[in-house]
Design an enzyme around this catalytic site. Structure first.
Site, PDB file in Angstrom:
ATOM      1  CB  CYS A 122      41.629  36.673  40.625  1.00  0.00           C
ATOM      2  SG  CYS A 122      40.067  36.509  39.733  1.00  0.00           S
ATOM      3  CG  HIS A 255      40.893  36.797  44.552  1.00  0.00           C
ATOM      4  ND1 HIS A 255      40.363  37.969  44.085  1.00  0.00           N
ATOM      5  CD2 HIS A 255      40.244  35.796  43.890  1.00  0.00           C
ATOM      6  CE1 HIS A 255      39.437  37.700  43.179  1.00  0.00           C
ATOM      7  NE2 HIS A 255      39.345  36.387  43.047  1.00  0.00           N
ATOM      8  CG  ASN A 285      36.002  37.411  42.078  1.00  0.00           C
ATOM      9  OD1 ASN A 285      36.887  38.236  41.893  1.00  0.00           O
ATOM     10  ND2 ASN A 285      36.179  36.126  41.820  1.00  0.00           N
TER      11      ASN A 285
END
Length: 328
Positions: A122, A255, A285
């Site tokens: 990520c 993020h 996500n």
């Protein structure tokens, strides 16, 4: 005469999401057929996620990345042949090799640019953007295409309610060009491999067989604790490095993992939540794609304006984290 090293500026962005939208209600109904209980309320209260985009089987990371790249190039007014560096951040590449970046390069019709993947989960886009900035600052590239792209649905255990509701698929890209004016003002990257077990997909393909666990596994509480701690510290470090006060930040783009992390981080940094770009509710996500997707959304809806300061932060498996401060 001393040669002046160029700066790097973002001149365009693009994003692409698979057309299939799966709401929490849709997902709950699908999981119920597998005797897994969840609901829109359960997911929303814990994560802030309301829907995600999922790739149909056969839709690859390179396909998503290529479309995001085309949109970014069009936005920047740059031809594919002008690009001399392509970096794709991904944890879900099409193949072991060639790299996804090489596949995107072929799709775009570019020949000769350096092309490679970055794997920092990520945090991957922040790692890739920092790497491209270094290439440009060193005079090794003049025009870079940086992409975060994932088909995370391909590595999810759809019987694990604690993880399968959290993720989506997508791709985001930016074009970075050499400039006389500062664009990327500061950056820093970190990792702590001793924390690898709190977020990992520890499988492998060897001798024609899958070895280990091929699915994503996560200790949610440990990730939350680590994320807010390291991102708070990283934000303070990179702004100090650039001689900028946190109060001067126009937009924070962390993020997009969990709404609780985003709001908690903003509170720790004393940044109004209205200055945080939030897309986790719509995208879930998307790992390395989450930051460039959120960046592109905020540029296209007019929130991010020329001259503004944007702080982008990634945190992910590895354990990895980092920040990039950008002047638009």
């Amino acid at each position: 005469m001393t040669q002046v090293k160029p700066f790097a500026r973002i001149v365009g962005s693009g994003g692409f999401l698979p057309p299939r939208v799966v709401t929490n209600d849709d997902l709950a109904a699908e999981l119920a057929t597998r005797q897994i209980e969840t609901s829109d309320q359960w997911i929303t209260e814990r994560t802030g996620i309301r829907q995600r985009h999922l790739a149909d089987k056969g839709m690859t990371t390179s396909a998503l990345a290529t479309e995001a790249a085309r949109r970014a190039l069009a936005d920047a007014g740059v031809e594919a042949g002008e690009v001399d560096l392509i970096i794709v951040a991904t944890s879900t590449p099409d193949f072991v090799f060639p790299s996804t970046a090489c596949l995107v390069q072929a799709n775009l019709g570019n020949k000769g640019a350096a092309a490679f993947d970055v794997q920092a989960v990520c945090s991957g886009f922040v790692y890739a953007l920092t790497t491209a900035d270094s290439f440009i600052r060193a005079g090794r590239a003049r025009c870079a295409l940086i992409i975060g792209a994932e088909v995370f649905s391909s590595i999810l255990d759809w019987s694990d309610r604690s993880t399968c509701v959290l993720f989506g698929d997508g791709a985001g890209a930016v074009v970075l060009k050499a400039s006389d004016a500062p664009g990327i003002l500061g950056a820093e990257l970190h990792a702590d491999g001793s924390q690898m077990n709190i977020l990992c997909a520890a499988g492998n393909v060897a001798f024609g067989q899958v070895t280990g666990d091929p699915f994503l596994r996560m200790d949610g509480q440990a990730v939350f604790k680590q994320a807010v701690t390291v991102l708070d510290r990283s934000a303070r470090t990179v702004t100090e490095q650039a001689g900028v006060a946190l109060s001067e930040i126009d937009w924070l783009i962390p993020h997009q993992a969990n709404l609780r992390i985003l709001t908690f981080l903003a509170k720790k940094l004393d940044i109004p939540v209205e200055k945080v770009v939030i897309t986790v509710d719509q995208h879930a996500n998307t790992s390395a794609a989450s930051i460039p997707l959120a960046f592109d959304v905020a540029r296209r809806d007019g929130r991010i304006q020329p001259g503004q300061l944007v702080l982008m932060q990634g945190v992910g498996g590895g354990f990895t984290w980092g920040s990039v401060l950008v002047r638009m």
